[in-house]
Motif scaffolding. Structure first.
Motif, PDB file in Angstrom:
ATOM      1  N   LEU A   1      17.692 -14.329   3.129  1.00 14.26           N
ATOM      2  CA  LEU A   1      17.482 -14.375   4.575  1.00 14.26           C
ATOM      3  C   LEU A   1      16.317 -13.504   5.018  1.00 14.26           C
ATOM      4  CD1 LEU A   1      18.703 -15.670   7.107  1.00 14.26           C
ATOM      5  CD2 LEU A   1      20.074 -13.595   7.398  1.00 14.26           C
ATOM      6  N   ILE A   2      16.164 -12.327   4.414  1.00 17.33           N
ATOM      7  CA  ILE A   2      15.109 -11.418   4.847  1.00 17.33           C
ATOM      8  C   ILE A   2      13.728 -12.000   4.583  1.00 17.33           C
ATOM      9  CG2 ILE A   2      14.895 -10.104   2.700  1.00 17.33           C
ATOM     10  CD1 ILE A   2      14.659  -7.573   4.493  1.00 17.33           C
ATOM     11  N   GLU A   3      13.630 -12.979   3.679  1.00  7.97           N
ATOM     12  CA  GLU A   3      12.338 -13.590   3.372  1.00  7.97           C
ATOM     13  C   GLU A   3      12.121 -14.896   4.134  1.00  7.97           C
ATOM     14  OE1 GLU A   3      11.764 -13.962  -0.823  1.00  7.97           O
ATOM     15  OE2 GLU A   3      12.254 -11.861  -1.220  1.00  7.97           O
ATOM     16  N   GLN A   4      12.965 -15.169   5.113  1.00  4.85           N
ATOM     17  CA  GLN A   4      12.825 -16.368   5.917  1.00  4.85           C
ATOM     18  C   GLN A   4      12.374 -16.009   7.332  1.00  4.85           C
ATOM     19  OE1 GLN A   4      16.428 -18.762   5.775  1.00  4.85           O
ATOM     20  NE2 GLN A   4      16.874 -18.058   3.700  1.00  4.85           N
ATOM     21  N   GLY A   5      12.041 -17.004   8.114  1.00  5.93           N
ATOM     22  CA  GLY A   5      11.741 -16.776   9.515  1.00  5.93           C
ATOM     23  C   GLY A   5      10.328 -17.160   9.920  1.00  5.93           C
ATOM     24  N   LYS A   6      10.111 -17.198  11.216  1.00  9.07           N
ATOM     25  CA  LYS A   6       8.827 -17.615  11.794  1.00  9.07           C
ATOM     26  C   LYS A   6       7.694 -16.693  11.387  1.00  9.07           C
ATOM     27  CE  LYS A   6       6.629 -20.396  14.718  1.00  9.07           C
ATOM     28  NZ  LYS A   6       6.428 -21.825  14.424  1.00  9.07           N
ATOM     29  N   ASP A   7       7.963 -15.400  11.340  1.00  7.86           N
ATOM     30  CA  ASP A   7       6.927 -14.445  10.939  1.00  7.86           C
ATOM     31  C   ASP A   7       6.423 -14.771   9.530  1.00  7.86           C
ATOM     32  OD1 ASP A   7       5.875 -12.201  12.514  1.00  7.86           O
ATOM     33  OD2 ASP A   7       6.338 -10.947  10.775  1.00  7.86           O
ATOM     34  N   ARG A   8       7.374 -15.072   8.640  1.00  6.15           N
ATOM     35  CA  ARG A   8       7.017 -15.397   7.252  1.00  6.15           C
ATOM     36  C   ARG A   8       6.243 -16.715   7.168  1.00  6.15           C
ATOM     37  NH1 ARG A   8       8.812 -11.607   3.052  1.00  6.15           N
ATOM     38  NH2 ARG A   8      10.207 -10.199   4.152  1.00  6.15           N
ATOM     39  N   GLU A   9       6.548 -17.631   8.043  1.00  4.82           N
ATOM     40  CA  GLU A   9       5.844 -18.914   8.030  1.00  4.82           C
ATOM     41  C   GLU A   9       4.423 -18.776   8.559  1.00  4.82           C
ATOM     42  OE1 GLU A   9       8.232 -21.522  10.337  1.00  4.82           O
ATOM     43  OE2 GLU A   9       9.997 -21.356   9.033  1.00  4.82           O
ATOM     44  N   GLU A  10       4.285 -18.111   9.687  1.00  6.31           N
ATOM     45  CA  GLU A  10       2.971 -17.995  10.328  1.00  6.31           C
ATOM     46  C   GLU A  10       2.018 -17.101   9.541  1.00  6.31           C
ATOM     47  OE1 GLU A  10       1.716 -19.431  13.254  1.00  6.31           O
ATOM     48  OE2 GLU A  10       3.458 -20.736  12.998  1.00  6.31           O
ATOM     49  N   PHE A  11       2.564 -16.133   8.827  1.00  7.48           N
ATOM     50  CA  PHE A  11       1.726 -15.181   8.092  1.00  7.48           C
ATOM     51  C   PHE A  11       2.042 -15.248   6.597  1.00  7.48           C
ATOM     52  CE2 PHE A  11       2.267 -13.530  12.391  1.00  7.48           C
ATOM     53  CZ  PHE A  11       0.944 -13.321  12.778  1.00  7.48           C
ATOM     54  N   ALA A  12       2.190 -16.473   6.113  1.00  6.87           N
ATOM     55  CA  ALA A  12       2.620 -16.683   4.725  1.00  6.87           C
ATOM     56  C   ALA A  12       1.672 -16.046   3.717  1.00  6.87           C
ATOM     57  CB  ALA A  12       2.763 -18.184   4.447  1.00  6.87           C
ATOM     58  N   ASP A  13       0.381 -16.143   3.947  1.00  6.36           N
ATOM     59  CA  ASP A  13      -0.581 -15.561   3.007  1.00  6.36           C
ATOM     60  C   ASP A  13      -0.443 -14.046   2.956  1.00  6.36           C
ATOM     61  OD1 ASP A  13      -1.501 -18.075   2.482  1.00  6.36           O
ATOM     62  OD2 ASP A  13      -3.322 -17.912   3.701  1.00  6.36           O
ATOM     63  N   PHE A  14      -0.302 -13.439   4.126  1.00  2.00           N
ATOM     64  CA  PHE A  14      -0.115 -11.984   4.159  1.00  2.00           C
ATOM     65  C   PHE A  14       1.146 -11.585   3.406  1.00  2.00           C
ATOM     66  CE2 PHE A  14       2.554  -8.719   6.066  1.00  2.00           C
ATOM     67  CZ  PHE A  14       1.808  -7.587   5.746  1.00  2.00           C
ATOM     68  N   TYR A  15       2.268 -12.269   3.693  1.00  4.70           N
ATOM     69  CA  TYR A  15       3.532 -11.880   3.069  1.00  4.70           C
ATOM     70  C   TYR A  15       3.483 -12.071   1.547  1.00  4.70           C
ATOM     71  CZ  TYR A  15       6.157 -10.796   7.292  1.00  4.70           C
ATOM     72  OH  TYR A  15       6.616 -10.190   8.442  1.00  4.70           O
ATOM     73  N   LYS A  16       2.794 -13.101   1.096  1.00  3.37           N
ATOM     74  CA  LYS A  16       2.647 -13.299  -0.348  1.00  3.37           C
ATOM     75  C   LYS A  16       1.858 -12.137  -0.946  1.00  3.37           C
ATOM     76  CE  LYS A  16       1.042 -16.740  -3.740  1.00  3.37           C
ATOM     77  NZ  LYS A  16       0.130 -15.870  -4.509  1.00  3.37           N
ATOM     78  N   TYR A  17       0.760 -11.801  -0.299  1.00  2.00           N
ATOM     79  CA  TYR A  17      -0.094 -10.691  -0.760  1.00  2.00           C
ATOM     80  C   TYR A  17       0.692  -9.370  -0.765  1.00  2.00           C
ATOM     81  CZ  TYR A  17      -3.934  -7.273  -0.565  1.00  2.00           C
ATOM     82  OH  TYR A  17      -4.780  -6.193  -0.809  1.00  2.00           O
ATOM     83  N   ALA A  18       1.382  -9.075   0.342  1.00  2.00           N
ATOM     84  CA  ALA A  18       2.091  -7.806   0.472  1.00  2.00           C
ATOM     85  C   ALA A  18       3.288  -7.727  -0.469  1.00  2.00           C
ATOM     86  CB  ALA A  18       2.535  -7.608   1.917  1.00  2.00           C
TER      87      ALA A  18
END
Length: 380
Positions: free
Chosen positions: A85-102
């Motif tokens: 669940l913590i890896e889901q959500g609109k923030d993760r979708e809109e900033f997918a490249d950032f979250y992958k990098y981080a």
């Protein structure tokens, strides 16, 4: 609960960095737990923090994982496939490249040792919920009081709304029955902490943080109804505790990300204020929520209540200048009254900030509160 009469009092949310990143509690060794708790209490008081705790050391440093062995009626299950669940959500979708990098670089948290769980075990409710953690809770309370006493001391616990997230219901006929059963079980813990003579803090970060995961699709009206039912359940479990012995903390999650889809405070502030508590801890120092101080210009803090806004934050490694801390506190004081403000933090620092940064921020918190007290003409 004391008020800011002769000075602006200071506190924090609860979690503090372990004393060592690679030994002791960080590697699961509790053989020196009493000494560690005593040391973290001393450090808080030497720093100038007025209302202290045991750093959440006595519960292993994690506000959710500690309950893994304190519930009856649950069965360990395999973690469901797919993203947690913590890896889901609109923030993760809109900033997918950032979250992958981080995520690949471990940048979403500062994670020394075991203080922040990278993956959480999942339990399913398969029978009547009960509380079986009395021995662990007694140890937690005893360690805290032995090190810190009872005056201006708090202990954290967790709301059912946040505990249910990793515990799917396979027994009760609906969510309401399940949440009220969880809350009734947690009543044992809440009442024991209050009866011990320390302040009970109930943590409920998942209540607003789920907006990004499930709330946006539900719509605001449905999400508010969902939240209100859980607050009703919490109040039911707090029914025997005087309000002046309870603090309620909510936040929007503590990972270092954009948080561009956090639910605005003004959409839930009325619900939060329904919680049977005297003090409310909210985010107020990070770039996404600092502006929400303006909410208190139109929303009146009920008589007798206390606001504990975050005036330093885990969300950046930049150490806030004491003058900035003072300015933030003065703004809150103008809206809710000086005596109704206590200086706090956005969230816990344990596992979220480097220890040197965390303690520098807490020193700035204390210095800034002193400056605010002078500006507001308080005198010790």
């Amino acid at each position: 609960m004391q008020r800011s009469v002769s000075k602006i009092l200071t506190t924090h949310v609860g979690s503090l960095p372990f004393l060592s990143p690679d030994q002791g509690l960080a590697v699961g060794d509790e053989s020196h737990l009493a000494d560690d708790v005593a040391a973290i209490v001393v450090r808080q008081r030497e720093t100038g923090i007025d209302i202290v705790n045991e750093g959440e050391f006595a519960k292993g440093g994690d506000w959710l994982r500690y309950m893994q062995t304190r519930f009856g009626g649950f069965t360990d299950i395999d973690v469901p496939q797919g993203k947690p669940l913590i890896e889901q959500g609109k923030d993760r979708e809109e900033f997918a490249d950032f979250y992958k990098y981080a995520s690949e670089r471990g940048m979403l948290f500062y994670t020394p040792g075991a203080q922040m769980a990278k993956k959480r075990p999942v339990q399913a409710c398969t029978g009547p919920v009960s509380y079986i953690g009395q021995a662990a809770l007694k140890k937690e309370i005893d360690l805290t009081i032995a090190a810190a006493g009872k005056e201006n001391v708090f202990l954290t616990s967790t709301a059912a709304a946040s505990l249910e997230v990793y515990r799917p219901n396979r027994y009760y006929k609906n969510d309401e029955e399940y949440v009220f059963a969880l809350s009734e079980a947690m009543r044992v813990e809440y009442e024991a902490i209050a009866a011990a003579g320390v302040i009970l803090q109930v943590d409920d970060a998942w209540l607003p943080a789920l907006w990004d995961r499930i709330g946006i699709d539900m719509g605001l009206k449905a999400f508010r109804a969902r939240s209100e039912m859980r607050i009703d359940a919490l109040n039911h479990s707090l029914r025997n505790i005087p309000e002046d012995r309870v603090r309620y903390h909510l936040c929007w999650g503590s990972w270092h990300g954009p948080h561009a889809f956090d639910l605005e405070l003004d959409h839930i502030v009325d619900l939060a204020l329904k919680v049977k508590a005297q003090a409310y801890l909210i985010e107020g120092a990070n770039a996404r929520h600092e502006h929400e101080v303006a909410v208190w210009e139109k929303v009146k803090l009920p008589p007798g209540k206390i606001l504990i806004p975050g005036v330093v934050t885990h969300s950046t490694d930049v150490v806030e200048h004491p003058e900035l801390v003072s300015q933030r506190l003065q703004r809150y004081a103008r809206f809710v009254g000086t005596e109704n403000v206590i200086a706090g933090t956005d969230c816990g620092f344990g596992g979220r900030s480097h220890p040197q940064i965390a303690w520098a921020k807490l020193r700035s918190l204390v210095e800034g509160a002193a400056l605010a007290g002078k500006a507001l003409r308080l005198h010790s």
